[in-house]
Design a protein around this motif. Structure first.
Motif, PDB file in Angstrom:
ATOM      1  N   TYR A 161       0.833  -1.208   0.000  1.00  0.00           N
ATOM      2  CA  TYR A 161       0.000   0.000   0.000  1.00  0.00           C
ATOM      3  C   TYR A 161       0.865   1.253   0.000  1.00  0.00           C
ATOM      4  O   TYR A 161       0.669   2.158  -0.827  1.00  0.00           O
ATOM      5  N   ARG A 171       1.506   9.271  -5.784  1.00  0.00           N
ATOM      6  CA  ARG A 171       1.654  10.677  -5.429  1.00  0.00           C
ATOM      7  C   ARG A 171       2.693  11.363  -6.311  1.00  0.00           C
ATOM      8  O   ARG A 171       2.492  12.488  -6.785  1.00  0.00           O
ATOM      9  N   ALA A 196      -7.254   5.864  -0.814  1.00  0.00           N
ATOM     10  CA  ALA A 196      -6.643   5.498  -2.089  1.00  0.00           C
ATOM     11  C   ALA A 196      -7.630   5.656  -3.241  1.00  0.00           C
ATOM     12  O   ALA A 196      -7.279   6.171  -4.315  1.00  0.00           O
ATOM     13  N   ASP A 202      -0.973   9.363   1.931  1.00  0.00           N
ATOM     14  CA  ASP A 202      -2.219   8.852   1.355  1.00  0.00           C
ATOM     15  C   ASP A 202      -2.658   9.677   0.167  1.00  0.00           C
ATOM     16  O   ASP A 202      -2.328  10.848   0.047  1.00  0.00           O
ATOM     17  N   GLY A 203      -3.440   9.031  -0.705  1.00  0.00           N
ATOM     18  CA  GLY A 203      -3.790   9.649  -1.968  1.00  0.00           C
ATOM     19  C   GLY A 203      -4.719  10.816  -1.862  1.00  0.00           C
ATOM     20  O   GLY A 203      -4.662  11.735  -2.678  1.00  0.00           O
ATOM     21  N   MET A 248       1.106   4.040  -2.942  1.00  0.00           N
ATOM     22  CA  MET A 248       0.697   5.417  -2.657  1.00  0.00           C
ATOM     23  C   MET A 248       1.822   6.401  -2.947  1.00  0.00           C
ATOM     24  O   MET A 248       1.602   7.485  -3.506  1.00  0.00           O
ATOM     25  N   PHE A 299      -3.023   4.518  -7.752  1.00  0.00           N
ATOM     26  CA  PHE A 299      -3.985   4.667  -6.648  1.00  0.00           C
ATOM     27  C   PHE A 299      -4.917   3.457  -6.594  1.00  0.00           C
ATOM     28  O   PHE A 299      -5.312   2.993  -5.522  1.00  0.00           O
ATOM     29  N   ALA A 308      -3.119   0.728  -4.887  1.00  0.00           N
ATOM     30  CA  ALA A 308      -3.073   0.995  -3.452  1.00  0.00           C
ATOM     31  C   ALA A 308      -4.401   0.637  -2.790  1.00  0.00           C
ATOM     32  O   ALA A 308      -4.431   0.096  -1.679  1.00  0.00           O
TER      33      ALA A 308
END
Length: 517
Positions: A6, A14, A45, A168-169, A10, A29, A32
């Motif tokens: 994950y 990003r 995500a 995090d997305g 991510m 994403f 993820a």
């Protein structure tokens, strides 16, 4: 293993997002989301994927993804805990509206998001990004004072943030340096709207330099857009077109189809401002083809309307009407009510240009019904103004006066101060046509007060010129000339040579008459 997969996905997503490789970012994403070790992280995500799809121009896919997330939240533990309006979903919703140019909706969504982020004590970098996008949304609606307030808040939040990146997305692109660049670009746009061009250029160029050094292609593209907007506002049309062309180059380098399409539209806007309608037509047709390739119905409708407007500008009204009618049909079929209203506005404008004022009147009346239904204050004001101008051309001064009164009421209801000033001037013009110069002068003076408050120098100059004309009609010629001279100074300050020359001719004519008497 799931946590590591994950985090890796991510981090990759990003970087791709900030590099404007939006299709790749959306795929990462998605990976993820599949590897997320918790429901919350899955939501983050998947919302990151929606952002990437939206900024990559895949609006339909973004909307479908957003609906699936909401459906999942309605029956999940995350949904039960937070409800369907979790912060990442609010963020994704706001960005989808922003990317489809639904700026009234995006303004409202970003305001709601900002309040939620403050309550949840979200990191300052995250809040800075939200305020930056709010500032851009408000600027697109010509709400410049509010846009500047949001841009200032964005800079304050960015300055207060830490240097740690997020993982995090849903918070993609909101570490301290990125947040600061984004906030500075929003502030530059606000400075430009206030005609503080030198400082706007300085701030935007510094942001551009930082974005290029860090290879942040997303922000580099935005920086070229902002610099183009600054030059467009300043009347430097060649420089504006050059910046928009660079925006297109950056988009092509990373395969950003939405960026390429947007660059064509912006270049077309610059050429329209320069008066080169044939050149603008080429750019807008490229914009249309780009949006057809992306398959975004709303954007296709906007592109059709853009092509139609420049065709009308070349007196090719029949061709323009076909474009506008095609846009209207597409908007109706897709139930895009806001764009249906915009298409009706263009149909009205084209009919009026052809001298078919009854047809124009019908189109504007239909437009008013739609924008009122949608609660679109900007649209209501614009439609009433267009209908009023149509009535004036038809010699129906009383009907025009009624529409300007409706515009004043709508502007006050929706808090659109600049539109209220324009409506007051329109109403004053109707009173002037009826020989009520004292009453008209009072309304023009009210417009000057409003224009001064909101920094609308062009509106102030126009109203001061009309105050001068009314003052002369009331017998005080010398004082009237003083007002006209003040309006000439403002026109020259804005680089508006045409208005300055027209007003000088008025001054000279009055002076010649005084010599004769």
């Amino acid at each position: 293993m799931a946590s590591a997969a994950y985090s890796s996905a991510m981090e990759r997503a990003r970087a791709q997002y900030e590099g404007a490789a939006f299709d790749s970012a959306a795929a990462s994403f998605g990976e993820a989301g599949e590897a997320a070790p918790s429901p919350d992280q899955t939501v983050y995500a998947r919302c990151g994927r929606v952002l990437a799809l939206a900024h990559g121009g895949r609006i339909s896919d973004a909307k479908q993804g957003l609906e699936k997330i909401k459906e999942g939240l309605a029956s999940s533990d995350v949904g039960a805990k937070h409800g369907a309006s979790t912060i990442p979903v609010l963020r994704a919703t706001a960005h989808v509206h922003y990317c489809e140019d639904a700026f009234a909706k995006s303004s409202s969504a970003f305001e709601q998001l900002a309040a939620s982020e403050a309550s949840a004590q979200e990191p300052m970098e995250t809040r800075a990004s939200t305020f930056s996008h709010l500032a851009f949304s408000l600027a697109e609606r010509s709400l410049h004072e509010k846009s500047r307030e949001a841009a200032v808040k964005a800079r304050e939040c960015a300055a207060a943030g830490s240097s740690a990146p997020f993982q995090d997305g849903a918070r993609a692109g909101t570490d301290a340096s990125i947040a600061r660049i984004e906030a500075d670009l929003a502030f530059s746009r606000a400075l430009s709207s206030a005609r503080e061009f030198d400082e706007a250029r300085t701030v935007a160029n510094q942001a551009l330099s930082e974005a290029k050094s860090a290879q942040l292609r997303r922000l580099e593209g935005i920086a070229y857009e902002v610099l183009g907007d600054v030059e467009l506002e300043a009347g430097e049309f060649d420089k504006a077109e050059a910046h928009f062309a660079r925006r297109g180059v950056v988009a092509r380098l990373v395969g950003d189809m939405r960026g390429q399409s947007r660059a064509c539209r912006l270049a077309g806007d610059a050429l329209v401002a320069f008066g080169d309608f044939a050149g603008a037509e080429k750019k807008y047709r490229a914009y249309l083809e780009g949006e057809k390739g992306l398959g975004n119905t709303a954007a296709i409708v906007r592109a059709l309307l853009a092509v139609g407007r420049v065709l009308s500008g070349q007196n090719r009204h029949a061709e323009a009407m076909k474009m506008h009618e095609e846009a209207l049909e597409s908007a109706r079929n897709a139930q895009l009510r806001a764009l249906e209203g915009r298409a009706l506005s263009c149909i009205g404008d084209t009919a009026a240009a052809k001298g078919e004022h009854a047809d124009a009147q019908r189109a504007y009346v239909d437009q008013i019904a739609i924008v009122q239904e949608l609660g679109d204050g900007d649209g209501v004001c614009a439609a009433h103004r267009a209908l009023a101008e149509c009535f004036i051309t038809m010699g129906k001064n009383a009907d025009a006066k009624r529409e300007y009164e409706n515009m004043v009421e709508a502007a006050r209801k929706h808090g659109i101060v600049a539109a209220e000033g324009r409506a007051l001037s329109g109403l004053a013009g109707c009173l002037g046509l009826a020989g009520q110069f004292a009453e008209a002068k009072t309304l023009y003076e009210q417009h000057v007060g409003i224009a001064t408050k909101v920094g609308d120098r062009e509106g102030e100059g126009s109203a001061r010129f009309m105050i001068g004309c009314c003052t002369m009609e009331l017998g005080d010629v010398l004082r009237g000339l003083e007002h006209v001279v003040e309006s000439i100074v403002i026109a020259e300050e804005l680089g508006n040579t045409r208005d300055a020359n027209v007003r000088r001719q008025v001054v000279q004519r009055i002076k010649d008459q005084l010599k004769q008497t």
